[in-house]
Motif scaffolding. Structure first.
Motif, PDB file in Angstrom:
ATOM      1  N   CYS A  86       0.838  -1.199   0.000  1.00  0.00           N
ATOM      2  CA  CYS A  86       0.000   0.000   0.000  1.00  0.00           C
ATOM      3  C   CYS A  86       0.875   1.251   0.000  1.00  0.00           C
ATOM      4  O   CYS A  86       1.045   1.895   1.048  1.00  0.00           O
ATOM      5  N   PRO A  87       1.456   1.630  -1.145  1.00  0.00           N
ATOM      6  CA  PRO A  87       2.327   2.798  -1.182  1.00  0.00           C
ATOM      7  C   PRO A  87       1.589   4.076  -0.782  1.00  0.00           C
ATOM      8  O   PRO A  87       0.493   4.344  -1.257  1.00  0.00           O
ATOM      9  N   GLY A  88       2.188   4.831   0.113  1.00  0.00           N
ATOM     10  CA  GLY A  88       1.620   6.096   0.555  1.00  0.00           C
ATOM     11  C   GLY A  88       0.674   5.995   1.728  1.00  0.00           C
ATOM     12  O   GLY A  88       0.257   7.013   2.282  1.00  0.00           O
ATOM     13  N   LEU A  89       0.310   4.802   2.139  1.00  0.00           N
ATOM     14  CA  LEU A  89      -0.650   4.635   3.234  1.00  0.00           C
ATOM     15  C   LEU A  89      -0.076   5.108   4.561  1.00  0.00           C
ATOM     16  O   LEU A  89      -0.787   5.704   5.371  1.00  0.00           O
ATOM     17  N   LEU A  90       1.205   4.877   4.784  1.00  0.00           N
ATOM     18  CA  LEU A  90       1.826   5.281   6.050  1.00  0.00           C
ATOM     19  C   LEU A  90       1.651   6.773   6.301  1.00  0.00           C
ATOM     20  O   LEU A  90       1.324   7.198   7.403  1.00  0.00           O
ATOM     21  N   VAL A  91       1.836   7.566   5.277  1.00  0.00           N
ATOM     22  CA  VAL A  91       1.699   9.024   5.419  1.00  0.00           C
ATOM     23  C   VAL A  91       0.274   9.364   5.846  1.00  0.00           C
ATOM     24  O   VAL A  91       0.067  10.182   6.750  1.00  0.00           O
ATOM     25  N   SER A  92      -0.713   8.749   5.221  1.00  0.00           N
ATOM     26  CA  SER A  92      -2.120   9.023   5.570  1.00  0.00           C
ATOM     27  C   SER A  92      -2.420   8.663   7.016  1.00  0.00           C
ATOM     28  O   SER A  92      -3.110   9.398   7.723  1.00  0.00           O
ATOM     29  N   ILE A  93      -1.895   7.522   7.460  1.00  0.00           N
ATOM     30  CA  ILE A  93      -2.146   7.089   8.844  1.00  0.00           C
ATOM     31  C   ILE A  93      -1.445   8.016   9.833  1.00  0.00           C
ATOM     32  O   ILE A  93      -2.017   8.401  10.854  1.00  0.00           O
ATOM     33  N   LEU A  94      -0.208   8.399   9.531  1.00  0.00           N
ATOM     34  CA  LEU A  94       0.512   9.312  10.423  1.00  0.00           C
ATOM     35  C   LEU A  94      -0.179  10.675  10.501  1.00  0.00           C
ATOM     36  O   LEU A  94      -0.201  11.309  11.567  1.00  0.00           O
ATOM     37  N   GLU A  95      -0.752  11.119   9.409  1.00  0.00           N
ATOM     38  CA  GLU A  95      -1.519  12.383   9.431  1.00  0.00           C
ATOM     39  C   GLU A  95      -2.753  12.242  10.323  1.00  0.00           C
ATOM     40  O   GLU A  95      -3.115  13.171  11.046  1.00  0.00           O
ATOM     41  N   ALA A  96      -3.385  11.081  10.292  1.00  0.00           N
ATOM     42  CA  ALA A  96      -4.540  10.836  11.168  1.00  0.00           C
ATOM     43  C   ALA A  96      -4.110  10.858  12.634  1.00  0.00           C
ATOM     44  O   ALA A  96      -4.803  11.423  13.488  1.00  0.00           O
ATOM     45  N   PHE A  97      -2.956  10.247  12.929  1.00  0.00           N
ATOM     46  CA  PHE A  97      -2.423  10.290  14.302  1.00  0.00           C
ATOM     47  C   PHE A  97      -2.211  11.740  14.732  1.00  0.00           C
ATOM     48  O   PHE A  97      -2.541  12.130  15.846  1.00  0.00           O
ATOM     49  N   LYS A 136      -9.451   3.977  16.061  1.00  0.00           N
ATOM     50  CA  LYS A 136      -9.714   3.031  14.968  1.00  0.00           C
ATOM     51  C   LYS A 136     -10.505   3.705  13.852  1.00  0.00           C
ATOM     52  O   LYS A 136     -10.184   3.550  12.673  1.00  0.00           O
ATOM     53  N   GLN A 137     -11.526   4.471  14.197  1.00  0.00           N
ATOM     54  CA  GLN A 137     -12.321   5.169  13.184  1.00  0.00           C
ATOM     55  C   GLN A 137     -11.461   6.138  12.377  1.00  0.00           C
ATOM     56  O   GLN A 137     -11.608   6.239  11.157  1.00  0.00           O
ATOM     57  N   ALA A 138     -10.557   6.840  13.059  1.00  0.00           N
ATOM     58  CA  ALA A 138      -9.688   7.795  12.364  1.00  0.00           C
ATOM     59  C   ALA A 138      -8.744   7.077  11.404  1.00  0.00           C
ATOM     60  O   ALA A 138      -8.523   7.532  10.282  1.00  0.00           O
ATOM     61  N   VAL A 139      -8.203   5.941  11.840  1.00  0.00           N
ATOM     62  CA  VAL A 139      -7.288   5.175  10.974  1.00  0.00           C
ATOM     63  C   VAL A 139      -8.051   4.592   9.787  1.00  0.00           C
ATOM     64  O   VAL A 139      -7.579   4.657   8.643  1.00  0.00           O
ATOM     65  N   VAL A 140      -9.227   4.048  10.036  1.00  0.00           N
ATOM     66  CA  VAL A 140     -10.041   3.494   8.948  1.00  0.00           C
ATOM     67  C   VAL A 140     -10.403   4.591   7.955  1.00  0.00           C
ATOM     68  O   VAL A 140     -10.347   4.387   6.733  1.00  0.00           O
ATOM     69  N   GLN A 141     -10.751   5.773   8.450  1.00  0.00           N
ATOM     70  CA  GLN A 141     -11.078   6.887   7.558  1.00  0.00           C
ATOM     71  C   GLN A 141      -9.852   7.317   6.754  1.00  0.00           C
ATOM     72  O   GLN A 141      -9.957   7.600   5.561  1.00  0.00           O
ATOM     73  N   ALA A 142      -8.689   7.318   7.378  1.00  0.00           N
ATOM     74  CA  ALA A 142      -7.453   7.646   6.660  1.00  0.00           C
ATOM     75  C   ALA A 142      -7.193   6.623   5.558  1.00  0.00           C
ATOM     76  O   ALA A 142      -6.771   6.986   4.446  1.00  0.00           O
ATOM     77  N   ARG A 144      -9.528   4.830   4.012  1.00  0.00           N
ATOM     78  CA  ARG A 144     -10.523   5.076   2.953  1.00  0.00           C
ATOM     79  C   ARG A 144     -10.106   6.261   2.081  1.00  0.00           C
ATOM     80  O   ARG A 144     -10.205   6.198   0.854  1.00  0.00           O
ATOM     81  N   ASN A 145      -9.678   7.333   2.734  1.00  0.00           N
ATOM     82  CA  ASN A 145      -9.233   8.519   1.976  1.00  0.00           C
ATOM     83  C   ASN A 145      -8.052   8.157   1.075  1.00  0.00           C
ATOM     84  O   ASN A 145      -8.002   8.560  -0.093  1.00  0.00           O
ATOM     85  N   TRP A 146      -7.107   7.398   1.611  1.00  0.00           N
ATOM     86  CA  TRP A 146      -5.943   6.964   0.827  1.00  0.00           C
ATOM     87  C   TRP A 146      -6.408   6.107  -0.350  1.00  0.00           C
ATOM     88  O   TRP A 146      -5.951   6.268  -1.477  1.00  0.00           O
ATOM     89  N   SER A 147      -7.349   5.200  -0.079  1.00  0.00           N
ATOM     90  CA  SER A 147      -7.843   4.283  -1.115  1.00  0.00           C
ATOM     91  C   SER A 147      -8.524   5.043  -2.246  1.00  0.00           C
ATOM     92  O   SER A 147      -8.347   4.721  -3.413  1.00  0.00           O
ATOM     93  N   GLU A 148      -9.321   6.049  -1.888  1.00  0.00           N
ATOM     94  CA  GLU A 148     -10.014   6.832  -2.902  1.00  0.00           C
ATOM     95  C   GLU A 148      -9.060   7.686  -3.724  1.00  0.00           C
ATOM     96  O   GLU A 148      -9.284   7.910  -4.901  1.00  0.00           O
ATOM     97  N   SER A 149      -7.970   8.126  -3.105  1.00  0.00           N
ATOM     98  CA  SER A 149      -7.026   8.986  -3.827  1.00  0.00           C
ATOM     99  C   SER A 149      -6.013   8.215  -4.662  1.00  0.00           C
ATOM    100  O   SER A 149      -5.366   8.781  -5.509  1.00  0.00           O
ATOM    101  N   SER A 150      -5.876   6.899  -4.386  1.00  0.00           N
ATOM    102  CA  SER A 150      -4.877   6.146  -5.155  1.00  0.00           C
ATOM    103  C   SER A 150      -5.489   5.263  -6.207  1.00  0.00           C
ATOM    104  O   SER A 150      -6.603   5.233  -6.498  1.00  0.00           O
TER     105      SER A 150
END
Length: 150
Positions: A86-97, A136-142, A144-150
């Protein structure tokens, strides 16, 4: 004639045993058995619905990583796993944190053939205001956002 009565009595005894009936009369045993069969039908129907629901949710979420969040003494243990990279997912999750005010104390990430993140985070100042469900909701949303953008 006597053997027929004995066979019938044995059958009612087996029916009484199988349905956990405490009834004595044959009519009551049959009524209890009927109720028991209806209960079993309802259980089977509910299990079939649960299986269908799980299959539908698996089909919908199979492309998204799996997320678990455990509460620790002063923070959370967050696990994210996907069978694919999942390239780029780490950035999305860290932003959610960051949006939640979580500081990552320790993390392990693997993204060669699959994606795995294990992170230990701590609340920064708002210790009681965030629970595992919110994280968990914030990570799942991150995700989803990553999935929609990639």
């Amino acid at each position: 004639m006597n053997s027929r009565k004995q066979k019938r009595a044995a059958l009612y005894q087996q029916l009484r045993s199988a349905t956990n009936s405490t009834s004595v009369t044959t009519t009551s045993i049959v009524v209890d058995a009927t109720r028991y069969i209806e209960e079993l039908k309802e259980k089977v129907q509910k299990l079939n619905q649960d299986i269908a629901t799980l299959q539908n949710s698996d089909e919908q979420s199979s492309s998204l990583p799996m997320v678990t969040v455990e509460t620790l003494e002063k923070g959370f243990l967050i696990n994210v796993y996907s069978e694919k990279n999942c390239p780029g997912l780490l950035v999305s999750i860290l932003e959610a944190f960051e949006r939640l005010g979580l500081e990552v104390l320790d993390a392990r990430v693997s993204c060669s053939n699959n994606y795995r993140l294990e992170a230990v985070s701590e609340n920064e100042g708002q210790a009681e205001s965030i629970d595992a469900r919110v994280v968990k909701q914030a990570v799942v949303q991150a995700i989803r956002n990553w999935s929609e953008s990639s």
